[in-house]
Design a protein around this motif. Structure first.
Motif, PDB file in Angstrom:
ATOM      1  N   GLY A  51     -21.227 -23.749 -15.976  1.00 57.49           N
ATOM      2  CA  GLY A  51     -22.349 -22.914 -16.382  1.00 57.49           C
ATOM      3  C   GLY A  51     -23.536 -23.678 -16.938  1.00 57.49           C
ATOM      4  N   GLU A  52     -23.415 -24.977 -17.124  1.00 59.92           N
ATOM      5  CA  GLU A  52     -24.505 -25.801 -17.651  1.00 59.92           C
ATOM      6  C   GLU A  52     -25.312 -26.401 -16.515  1.00 59.92           C
ATOM      7  OE1 GLU A  52     -23.699 -28.207 -21.747  1.00 59.92           O
ATOM      8  OE2 GLU A  52     -22.557 -28.897 -20.029  1.00 59.92           O
ATOM      9  N   SER A  53     -26.605 -26.529 -16.733  1.00 62.70           N
ATOM     10  CA  SER A  53     -27.419 -27.334 -15.826  1.00 62.70           C
ATOM     11  C   SER A  53     -27.237 -28.795 -16.235  1.00 62.70           C
ATOM     12  CB  SER A  53     -28.885 -26.933 -15.929  1.00 62.70           C
ATOM     13  OG  SER A  53     -29.418 -27.355 -17.182  1.00 62.70           O
ATOM     14  N   ALA A  54     -27.673 -29.700 -15.373  1.00 63.28           N
ATOM     15  CA  ALA A  54     -27.582 -31.120 -15.706  1.00 63.28           C
ATOM     16  C   ALA A  54     -28.409 -31.435 -16.956  1.00 63.28           C
ATOM     17  CB  ALA A  54     -28.031 -31.965 -14.526  1.00 63.28           C
ATOM     18  N   ALA A  55     -29.606 -30.857 -17.061  1.00 65.18           N
ATOM     19  CA  ALA A  55     -30.451 -31.113 -18.237  1.00 65.18           C
ATOM     20  C   ALA A  55     -29.817 -30.557 -19.508  1.00 65.18           C
ATOM     21  CB  ALA A  55     -31.847 -30.532 -18.025  1.00 65.18           C
ATOM     22  N   GLU A  56     -29.197 -29.385 -19.423  1.00 61.53           N
ATOM     23  CA  GLU A  56     -28.516 -28.819 -20.598  1.00 61.53           C
ATOM     24  C   GLU A  56     -27.361 -29.712 -21.031  1.00 61.53           C
ATOM     25  OE1 GLU A  56     -29.317 -24.052 -19.753  1.00 61.53           O
ATOM     26  OE2 GLU A  56     -27.555 -25.028 -18.864  1.00 61.53           O
ATOM     27  N   ALA A  57     -26.607 -30.216 -20.070  1.00 66.24           N
ATOM     28  CA  ALA A  57     -25.494 -31.115 -20.391  1.00 66.24           C
ATOM     29  C   ALA A  57     -26.006 -32.407 -21.007  1.00 66.24           C
ATOM     30  CB  ALA A  57     -24.665 -31.407 -19.146  1.00 66.24           C
ATOM     31  N   ALA A  58     -27.078 -32.961 -20.441  1.00 67.29           N
ATOM     32  CA  ALA A  58     -27.639 -34.201 -20.975  1.00 67.29           C
ATOM     33  C   ALA A  58     -28.114 -34.008 -22.415  1.00 67.29           C
ATOM     34  CB  ALA A  58     -28.790 -34.671 -20.083  1.00 67.29           C
ATOM     35  N   ALA A  59     -28.777 -32.880 -22.691  1.00 70.09           N
ATOM     36  CA  ALA A  59     -29.246 -32.600 -24.055  1.00 70.09           C
ATOM     37  C   ALA A  59     -28.063 -32.420 -25.009  1.00 70.09           C
ATOM     38  CB  ALA A  59     -30.142 -31.364 -24.067  1.00 70.09           C
ATOM     39  N   ARG A  60     -27.021 -31.721 -24.565  1.00 67.15           N
ATOM     40  CA  ARG A  60     -25.823 -31.526 -25.399  1.00 67.15           C
ATOM     41  C   ARG A  60     -25.162 -32.868 -25.692  1.00 67.15           C
ATOM     42  NH1 ARG A  60     -21.020 -31.774 -23.702  1.00 67.15           N
ATOM     43  NH2 ARG A  60     -21.469 -31.100 -21.559  1.00 67.15           N
ATOM     44  N   GLU A  61     -24.976 -33.674 -24.650  1.00 63.93           N
ATOM     45  CA  GLU A  61     -24.341 -34.984 -24.825  1.00 63.93           C
ATOM     46  C   GLU A  61     -25.180 -35.884 -25.735  1.00 63.93           C
ATOM     47  OE1 GLU A  61     -21.422 -36.287 -23.868  1.00 63.93           O
ATOM     48  OE2 GLU A  61     -20.706 -34.603 -22.657  1.00 63.93           O
ATOM     49  N   ASP A  92     -20.101 -38.140 -10.119  1.00 64.25           N
ATOM     50  CA  ASP A  92     -21.461 -37.931  -9.644  1.00 64.25           C
ATOM     51  C   ASP A  92     -22.358 -37.844 -10.882  1.00 64.25           C
ATOM     52  OD1 ASP A  92     -23.833 -37.025  -8.533  1.00 64.25           O
ATOM     53  OD2 ASP A  92     -22.905 -35.427  -7.373  1.00 64.25           O
ATOM     54  N   HIS A  93     -23.212 -38.861 -11.106  1.00 60.86           N
ATOM     55  CA  HIS A  93     -24.016 -38.964 -12.327  1.00 60.86           C
ATOM     56  C   HIS A  93     -25.504 -38.812 -12.026  1.00 60.86           C
ATOM     57  CE1 HIS A  93     -20.820 -40.809 -14.948  1.00 60.86           C
ATOM     58  NE2 HIS A  93     -20.315 -41.042 -13.755  1.00 60.86           N
ATOM     59  N   LEU A  94     -26.179 -37.970 -12.808  1.00 64.06           N
ATOM     60  CA  LEU A  94     -27.629 -37.862 -12.801  1.00 64.06           C
ATOM     61  C   LEU A  94     -28.159 -38.464 -14.095  1.00 64.06           C
ATOM     62  CD1 LEU A  94     -28.250 -34.231 -11.492  1.00 64.06           C
ATOM     63  CD2 LEU A  94     -28.888 -36.371 -10.354  1.00 64.06           C
ATOM     64  N   PHE A  95     -29.271 -39.186 -14.008  1.00 57.64           N
ATOM     65  CA  PHE A  95     -29.884 -39.823 -15.165  1.00 57.64           C
ATOM     66  C   PHE A  95     -31.251 -39.204 -15.448  1.00 57.64           C
ATOM     67  CE2 PHE A  95     -26.873 -42.888 -13.701  1.00 57.64           C
ATOM     68  CZ  PHE A  95     -26.483 -43.614 -14.801  1.00 57.64           C
ATOM     69  N   PHE A  96     -31.512 -38.965 -16.734  1.00 56.58           N
ATOM     70  CA  PHE A  96     -32.804 -38.481 -17.201  1.00 56.58           C
ATOM     71  C   PHE A  96     -33.428 -39.557 -18.080  1.00 56.58           C
ATOM     72  CE2 PHE A  96     -30.298 -34.749 -16.335  1.00 56.58           C
ATOM     73  CZ  PHE A  96     -31.199 -33.861 -15.753  1.00 56.58           C
ATOM     74  N   LEU A  97     -34.747 -39.517 -18.239  1.00 59.35           N
ATOM     75  CA  LEU A  97     -35.463 -40.423 -19.124  1.00 59.35           C
ATOM     76  C   LEU A  97     -35.986 -39.634 -20.311  1.00 59.35           C
ATOM     77  CD1 LEU A  97     -36.953 -43.111 -19.813  1.00 59.35           C
ATOM     78  CD2 LEU A  97     -38.856 -42.247 -18.420  1.00 59.35           C
ATOM     79  N   LEU A  98     -35.840 -40.191 -21.504  1.00 61.18           N
ATOM     80  CA  LEU A  98     -36.391 -39.570 -22.703  1.00 61.18           C
ATOM     81  C   LEU A  98     -37.049 -40.642 -23.553  1.00 61.18           C
ATOM     82  CD1 LEU A  98     -36.686 -37.005 -24.465  1.00 61.18           C
ATOM     83  CD2 LEU A  98     -34.580 -37.738 -25.633  1.00 61.18           C
TER      84      LEU A  98
END
Length: 176
Positions: A51-61, A92-98
């Protein structure tokens, strides 16, 4: 006859390359996870829950592993992607930049399985990241970080080569 075996869905993961105002990349340090003597660095992130988007998971993590809360929207679109097999299975990993102002990492919100595994953190220059790149899970990120810091943010996620990462062949201790 199907010789490939059953189809296995990859474990979907979201990761964040956190960079401060001095262009230093935040990496977490892990000890004893793969083997009792293993020491390596980890990009911030982990599995995407149902139920999480990738961005939601990244923010949670990001919150769980550092104590920093961000709105998932602040992460934008993924800047990197990799796919491969690790000892836990196909991933399968997606990377975001912050980009952030430097902060002190707080491990108070770690999941039970991460307590004791994550043993420290370091804000590293691109040269320092390059020096330990082979000891970063799940893939080397120095070239991607250098590209992003030069202002070259891709319109679509850059494919990062999976390097059959093991994490137990060489030690990568925290810098003094």
């Amino acid at each position: 006859m199907d010789t490939a075996g059953p189809h296995v869905e990859p474990r979907r993961c979201a990761r964040v390359l956190v960079v401060d105002e001095q262009d230093r990349v935040l990496l977490l340090h892990s000890s004893g996870f793969v083997t009792p003597e293993s020491e390596f660095f980890v990009t911030i992130g982990g599995g995407i829950d149902a139920g999480e988007s990738a961005a939601e998971a990244a923010a949670r993590e990001l919150f769980e592993e550092t104590g920093l809360r961000v709105d998932p929207v602040a992460l934008g679109e993924p800047v990197g992607h990799t796919l491969g097999t690790w000892w836990l299975g196909f991933e399968d990993h997606l990377f975001f930049l912050l980009r952030v102002e430097r902060f002190t990492v707080d491990f108070a919100h770690l999941e039970a399985s991460e307590i004791g595994e994550l043993t420290g953190s370091a804000w590293l220059s691109i040269d320092e990241v390059k020096a330990i790149d082979e000891g970063i899970f799940p893939v080397p990120v120095a070239d991607l970080a250098k590209r992003l810091l030069s202002g070259d943010v891709p319109a679509e996620a850059v494919e990062l080569p999976w390097v059959n990462w093991r994490g137990d062949t060489k030690r990568f201790p925290l810098p003094e």
